[in-house]
Design a protein around this motif. Structure first.
Motif, PDB file in Angstrom:
ATOM      1  N   LEU A  37       0.808  -1.216   0.000  1.00 34.71           N
ATOM      2  CA  LEU A  37       0.000   0.000   0.000  1.00 34.71           C
ATOM      3  C   LEU A  37       0.845   1.271   0.000  1.00 34.71           C
ATOM      4  O   LEU A  37       0.315   2.366  -0.053  1.00 34.71           O
ATOM      5  N   GLN A  38       2.153   1.141   0.037  1.00 30.35           N
ATOM      6  CA  GLN A  38       3.025   2.302   0.036  1.00 30.35           C
ATOM      7  C   GLN A  38       3.554   2.553  -1.367  1.00 30.35           C
ATOM      8  O   GLN A  38       4.044   1.649  -2.021  1.00 30.35           O
ATOM      9  N   ASP A  39       3.456   3.792  -1.818  1.00 29.06           N
ATOM     10  CA  ASP A  39       3.923   4.167  -3.147  1.00 29.06           C
ATOM     11  C   ASP A  39       5.278   4.850  -3.005  1.00 29.06           C
ATOM     12  O   ASP A  39       5.358   6.009  -2.585  1.00 29.06           O
ATOM     13  N   ARG A 167      -3.324  14.307   8.763  1.00 29.56           N
ATOM     14  CA  ARG A 167      -2.322  14.297   7.689  1.00 29.56           C
ATOM     15  C   ARG A 167      -0.968  13.758   8.166  1.00 29.56           C
ATOM     16  O   ARG A 167       0.057  13.966   7.532  1.00 29.56           O
ATOM     17  N   VAL A 168      -0.979  13.043   9.264  1.00 29.06           N
ATOM     18  CA  VAL A 168       0.276  12.541   9.821  1.00 29.06           C
ATOM     19  C   VAL A 168       0.925  11.513   8.900  1.00 29.06           C
ATOM     20  O   VAL A 168       0.243  10.770   8.193  1.00 29.06           O
ATOM     21  N   ARG A 169       2.249  11.507   8.880  1.00 29.58           N
ATOM     22  CA  ARG A 169       3.041  10.458   8.237  1.00 29.58           C
ATOM     23  C   ARG A 169       3.879   9.811   9.328  1.00 29.58           C
ATOM     24  O   ARG A 169       4.484  10.539  10.143  1.00 29.58           O
ATOM     25  N   VAL A 170       3.963   8.488   9.329  1.00 33.40           N
ATOM     26  CA  VAL A 170       4.685   7.761  10.376  1.00 33.40           C
ATOM     27  C   VAL A 170       5.755   6.875   9.742  1.00 33.40           C
ATOM     28  O   VAL A 170       5.479   6.152   8.786  1.00 33.40           O
ATOM     29  N   LEU A 171       6.960   6.961  10.277  1.00 32.45           N
ATOM     30  CA  LEU A 171       8.054   6.077   9.869  1.00 32.45           C
ATOM     31  C   LEU A 171       8.313   5.097  11.006  1.00 32.45           C
ATOM     32  O   LEU A 171       8.649   5.484  12.112  1.00 32.45           O
ATOM     33  N   MET A 172       8.138   3.816  10.724  1.00 31.36           N
ATOM     34  CA  MET A 172       8.343   2.759  11.710  1.00 31.36           C
ATOM     35  C   MET A 172       9.692   2.087  11.459  1.00 31.36           C
ATOM     36  O   MET A 172       9.888   1.401  10.453  1.00 31.36           O
ATOM     37  N   ALA A 173      10.640   2.310  12.356  1.00 29.63           N
ATOM     38  CA  ALA A 173      11.968   1.692  12.226  1.00 29.63           C
ATOM     39  C   ALA A 173      11.963   0.307  12.861  1.00 29.63           C
ATOM     40  O   ALA A 173      11.309   0.075  13.880  1.00 29.63           O
ATOM     41  N   ALA A 234       5.480  -4.161  10.731  1.00 30.92           N
ATOM     42  CA  ALA A 234       5.386  -3.939   9.296  1.00 30.92           C
ATOM     43  C   ALA A 234       3.976  -4.209   8.779  1.00 30.92           C
ATOM     44  O   ALA A 234       3.466  -3.485   7.913  1.00 30.92           O
ATOM     45  N   GLU A 235       3.326  -5.235   9.308  1.00 32.93           N
ATOM     46  CA  GLU A 235       1.957  -5.541   8.888  1.00 32.93           C
ATOM     47  C   GLU A 235       0.989  -4.442   9.314  1.00 32.93           C
ATOM     48  O   GLU A 235       0.105  -4.041   8.554  1.00 32.93           O
ATOM     49  N   ALA A 236       1.162  -3.956  10.535  1.00 35.08           N
ATOM     50  CA  ALA A 236       0.302  -2.875  11.014  1.00 35.08           C
ATOM     51  C   ALA A 236       0.510  -1.624  10.177  1.00 35.08           C
ATOM     52  O   ALA A 236      -0.440  -0.904   9.846  1.00 35.08           O
ATOM     53  N   CYS A 237       1.755  -1.371   9.801  1.00 33.16           N
ATOM     54  CA  CYS A 237       2.078  -0.199   8.995  1.00 33.16           C
ATOM     55  C   CYS A 237       1.531  -0.348   7.577  1.00 33.16           C
ATOM     56  O   CYS A 237       0.989   0.605   6.999  1.00 33.16           O
ATOM     57  N   ARG A 240      -1.892   0.812   6.716  1.00 32.41           N
ATOM     58  CA  ARG A 240      -2.135   2.249   6.848  1.00 32.41           C
ATOM     59  C   ARG A 240      -1.245   2.963   5.837  1.00 32.41           C
ATOM     60  O   ARG A 240      -0.041   3.115   6.063  1.00 32.41           O
ATOM     61  N   PRO A 241      -1.804   3.447   4.722  1.00 28.53           N
ATOM     62  CA  PRO A 241      -0.998   4.013   3.629  1.00 28.53           C
ATOM     63  C   PRO A 241      -0.137   5.198   4.025  1.00 28.53           C
ATOM     64  O   PRO A 241       0.816   5.528   3.316  1.00 28.53           O
TER      65      PRO A 241
END
Length: 294
Positions: A37-39, A167-173, A234-237, A240-241
């Motif tokens: 789902l991530q472009d 409009r939040v963007r989240v980066l999951m490390a 990663a699955e949770a992320c 959520r696009p």
């Protein structure tokens, strides 16, 4: 014990004998891939407020002083130019960015929701998350956070961020590979002493030189739990696009002892924070550069 850091494959025979998934399977793990789902070609507008959530790694613990948080050296929200943090890289693209380092040393996934609420209160529209080392690095293996609980806590925090800042963007490390740290430092007398006295990650680092099968299997199971946490994140992320992962870059990275604090042989020093910044920023969002607009 405060925060965690730092791929070495566990021996196939050990894993097969324990009933734990073989580490060689890691190359096919979905959390190492860019979620569908991530472009990756989409360019995101620059944020106005960013926030770092997590534990002592994101607070810069032990990166510039003796057992203190050095937030200016944080891979995420640090202001020190030498780190190349997300904050300094984004600031170089546009003025006016505010950074909030909300990471709490010693925090596990249980504290993530409270941090997310602080980020919402600050109106953070870009958030980095690195959490889970404390969920695996417990006093005993049995005390590790159940996988379902870890996933639920992550999803609650993510949904809280989205509801509060649409409009939040989240980066999951991804969580670093503590098993590799054990392999690197187990033969260092200083490291063993600090780990024992400080009770640092006993679930994995206790009896570091033992070659007993029970200890080898214990280390393997803790490493496997970290891998499962990364998969769940990663699955949770991916669902959520507006969320990105580092595709397992931090877990896979071959940290060296030169990138680890010699005060605890555990947390990343300045060089380690630099590496974290590079790995996560390069595998995260593609940010629009306003200077390149016609």
């Amino acid at each position: 014990m405060i925060g965690k850091v730092a791929p070495v494959l566990a021996m196939a025979g050990l894993l097969a004998g324990s009933g734990v998934a073989v580490a060689g399977r890691a190359a096919a793990e979905p959390w190492r891939q860019e979620p569908l789902l991530q472009d990756p070609l989409r360019q995101e507008r620059l944020p106005r407020v960013m926030a770092a959530l997590g534990d002592s790694i994101s607070s810069g613990f032990n990166s510039c002083g003796f057992f203190i948080s050095c937030r200016s050296r944080s891979w995420s929200a640090g202001r020190h130019e030498g780190i190349g943090s997300h904050y300094t890289r984004l600031s170089a693209l546009g003025a006016g960015l505010t950074a909030k380092n909300l990471a709490v040393p010693g925090s596990s996934s249980a504290g993530l929701l409270a941090q997310a609420r602080e980020a919402v209160a600050a109106r953070a529209d870009y958030v980095t998350v690195l959490i889970g080392a404390q969920d695996a690095c417990t006093a005993t293996e049995r005390q590790m956070t159940p996988v379902t609980v870890y996933r639920q806590r992550l999803e609650q925090a993510l949904d809280e961020l989205r509801a509060g800042v649409p409009r939040v963007r989240v980066l999951m490390a991804s969580i670093p590979d503590v098993y590799r740290l054990w392999r690197l430092a187990k033969d260092q007398a200083a490291a063993r002493g600090v780990w024992r006295i400080g009770r640092i990650c006993p679930s994995l680092l206790a009896r570091p030189t033992s070659e007993a099968r029970a200890d080898e299997l214990r280390r393997t199971r803790v490493r496997e739990r970290v891998m499962v946490y990364n998969r769940q994140a990663a699955e949770a992320c991916a669902a959520r696009p507006w969320c990105r992962t580092d595709r397992g870059a931090v877990f896979d990275y071959r940290f060296t002892l030169d990138q680890v604090s010699r005060w605890d042989y555990f947390h990343p020093n300045v060089a380690g924070q630099q590496a974290l910044a590079e790995l996560t920023f390069g595998n995260g969002f593609t940010w629009a550069d306003p200077r390149r607009r016609a």
